[in-house]
Design an enzyme around this catalytic site. Structure first.
Site, mmCIF file in Angstrom:
data_model
loop_
_atom_site.group_PDB
_atom_site.id
_atom_site.type_symbol
_atom_site.label_atom_id
_atom_site.label_comp_id
_atom_site.label_asym_id
_atom_site.label_seq_id
_atom_site.Cartn_x
_atom_site.Cartn_y
_atom_site.Cartn_z
ATOM 1 N N THR A 1 11.178 -4.318 -0.774
ATOM 2 C CA THR A 1 11.905 -5.016 0.257
ATOM 3 C C THR A 1 12.368 -6.366 -0.050
ATOM 4 O O THR A 1 13.271 -6.896 0.549
ATOM 5 C CB THR A 1 11.048 -5.010 1.732
ATOM 6 N N TYR B 1 0.190 -0.365 -6.665
ATOM 7 C CA TYR B 1 1.374 0.004 -5.759
ATOM 8 C C TYR B 1 1.746 1.242 -6.242
ATOM 9 O O TYR B 1 2.268 1.640 -7.230
ATOM 10 C CB TYR B 1 2.572 -1.164 -6.074
ATOM 11 N N LYS C 1 -1.610 -0.282 -2.194
ATOM 12 C CA LYS C 1 -0.421 -0.138 -1.354
ATOM 13 C C LYS C 1 0.371 1.008 -1.397
ATOM 14 O O LYS C 1 0.741 1.091 -2.692
ATOM 15 C CB LYS C 1 0.409 -1.542 -1.658
ATOM 16 N N VAL D 1 1.927 -2.524 5.340
ATOM 17 C CA VAL D 1 3.000 -3.450 4.513
ATOM 18 C C VAL D 1 4.116 -2.837 4.826
ATOM 19 O O VAL D 1 5.057 -2.198 4.114
ATOM 20 C CB VAL D 1 2.688 -3.420 2.878
#
Length: 308
Positions: A50, A138, A166, A210
């Site tokens: 993002t 991630y 994440k 998140v």
């Protein structure tokens, strides 16, 4: 501040506002950070998807981390993506963002080349051996074309190589497997990257979320987190459903002329501009900007969610 173990709560992946010339707009970035802190978030994740990290130069990445770390002054944890194709390149990013003050690094599997699980394990072990701060995996197969297997993640958690995960895989079954297995590894954080199933993830036992949409409505995600932690599942469901409706803004872009990333990131930035938080909604090249009509649609989503 000391890095919290485990990392919990709402940790939004912070958008990177840009000027019309596509340089980092530091004043807008710091206003966005203030907006998130005032919203009650529990940490900040810089240089994620993002954040448009893939589009930023190395100089711009360092600039983002230095500016935010200097601004928040230890009020809450700041973690940063060290995302690149190969281990040597990621090691350079780890050094850079750590020197700029990041308290943990977030790292994908290697990409571009096809990567075997044994190579992914070596990648993370090499990084952890060198990094002065915790390493968080991630899992984003949509971007790197490799799914991090749950048993691999839990093996690295057991060995102290990884401090957390994440998860942006969209695989709720595999996510549950990691959440369940992580209970044996004190201090290991499991965070969902999905805006749409935060209540479900927390009910499974996740430590936090998140959410990219958390840039637009941090108060909503913090409220949702608190409702879940209080065991008010009916209230949490209602808040989650409001946020799911708001998330519809990511689809305002015309798919005949832009990809989903351009639409979603453009919508987040348009919403932040409409809310008076950033000066310019431009996204990094070669992403396609929203039209005026599409931006008006973003405004309608904000109004319906009570944010205008």
């Amino acid at each position: 501040m000391t890095f919290p173990v485990p990392l919990t709560g709402v940790v939004p992946p912070v958008c990177t506002p840009l000027t019309p010339e596509r340089e980092v707009d530091v004043p807008s970035l710091l206003r966005l950070v203030d907006h998130l802190v005032e919203g009650g978030v529990h940490g900040l994740f810089l240089l994620g998807s993002t954040s448009e990290a893939a589009f930023l130069t190395d100089r711009q990445r360092r600039q983002v981390v230095s500016a935010v770390v200097g601004h928040v002054g230890g009020q809450l944890p700041v973690i940063a993506g060290a995302i690149d194709m190969t281990t040597p390149r990621v090691l350079d990013h780890v050094t850079a963002v750590t020197a700029a003050g990041a308290q943990a690094v977030v790292v994908t599997a290697p990409f571009y080349t096809r990567t075997h699980p044994a190579e992914i394990v070596h990648h993370y072990r090499r990084l952890a051996a060198v990094s002065a701060v915790p390493v968080i995996a991630y899992d984003i197969p949509m971007a790197v074309h490799t799914k991090l297997p749950a048993d691999l993640v839990l093996e690295l958690a057991a060995d102290g190589v990884l401090a957390g995960l994440k998860d942006s895989s969209g695989d709720l079954g595999a996510f549950r497997e990691v959440v369940t297995g992580a209970r044996a590894h004190a201090g290991f954080s499991v965070l969902t990257g999905s805006e749409l199933i935060v209540d479900s993830a927390l009910a499974l036992g996740a430590d936090g979320c998140v959410p990219g949409l958390g840039n637009v409505d941090p108060h909503g995600y913090v409220r949702l987190y608190r409702l879940c932690r209080a065991g008010d599942w009916a209230g949490a469901r209602a808040e989650q459903e409001r946020l799911c409706a708001l998330f519809g803004l990511v689809g305002v872009g015309d798919p005949a002329r832009m990809g989903g990333g351009s639409s979603a990131l453009g919508a987040f930035k348009a919403a932040l501009r409409l809310r008076g938080i950033i000066d310019c909604p431009v996204t990094a090249e070669p992403q396609v900007p929203l039209s005026g009509e599409e931006t008006e649609k973003v405004g309608k989503f904000l109004a319906a969610a009570g944010l205008l």
